[in-house]
Design an enzyme around this catalytic site. Structure first.
Site, mmCIF file in Angstrom:
data_model
loop_
_atom_site.group_PDB
_atom_site.id
_atom_site.type_symbol
_atom_site.label_atom_id
_atom_site.label_comp_id
_atom_site.label_asym_id
_atom_site.label_seq_id
_atom_site.Cartn_x
_atom_site.Cartn_y
_atom_site.Cartn_z
ATOM 1 C CB CYS A 75 -33.688 -10.138 -14.242
ATOM 2 S SG CYS A 75 -34.311 -9.138 -15.592
ATOM 3 C CD GLU A 125 -34.869 -6.328 -8.306
ATOM 4 O OE1 GLU A 125 -35.092 -7.475 -7.876
ATOM 5 O OE2 GLU A 125 -34.684 -6.082 -9.514
#
Length: 187
Positions: A75, A125
């Site tokens: 990520c 996010e």
């Protein structure tokens, strides 16, 4: 630039609810707190061709955000002006020692999530999700990765359903959207 300077100067890109950059950025570490603004990120699931296994990783214990938690392969956050695919490859190289990923594909282009607080941090996010293939084992950077293993998709599915499993919020949250999508539906 040495790695410590890079981490200190790394910036996140703030976005609208639709994932459009606002033109504002913030320092990566300082931007993650109890009131984290919506910013651009990505997740990537790396699959091994030979046995169609998924690479899962454990975040290093000293990381500020979600330390020690198991999650998908890699990520991260794109730098201002950086294409998402370039950011995935950059972070895969830095975190996993896998700079060349084959068939990188965005499988969830509009994925967005907000976590409950975890040790005082809220993730917020707009996070497109990618799948990629490799034939190599990772050579992880210990500053980023505390552990790793290849796992079958069937075992991953069971592992995520175990409430005791110490897995990232986003990995659990992404799974229902991924399980019926290619290439995961064929694993």
């Amino acid at each position: 630039m040495d790695i410590s300077t890079e981490v200190e100067t790394e910036r996140v890109v703030f976005v609208t609810e639709d994932g459009e950059p606002t033109g504002e950025t913030g320092p990566k570490l300082a931007s993650h707190h109890a009131e984290t603004r919506l910013h651009l990120a990505f997740s990537c699931y790396v699959l091994r061709r030979s046995d169609r296994a998924l690479l899962i990783t454990q975040r290093a214990l000293h990381k500020k955000v979600w330390p020690g938690v198991w999650t998908n392969s890699v990520c991260g956050h794109p730098a201002p002006g950086e294409a998402l695919a370039d950011a995935v490859r950059r972070r895969a190289g830095y975190e996993l020692g896998l700079p060349v990923l084959d068939d990188l594909e965005c499988v969830l282009p509009k994925y967005r999530y907000r976590t409950p607080p975890f040790q005082g941090i809220v993730e917020n996010e707009f996070c497109p999700v990618f799948a990629a293939w490799t034939d190599r084992d990772p050579a992880p950077n210990p500053e980023e990765v505390g552990g790793w293993r290849w796992i079958s998709w069937a075992d991953y599915t069971q592992w995520l359903q175990d409430p005791v499993t110490d897995v990232s919020y986003w990995a659990r949250d992404q799974f229902p959207q991924l399980k019926d999508k290619m290439p995961f539906s064929e694993l």
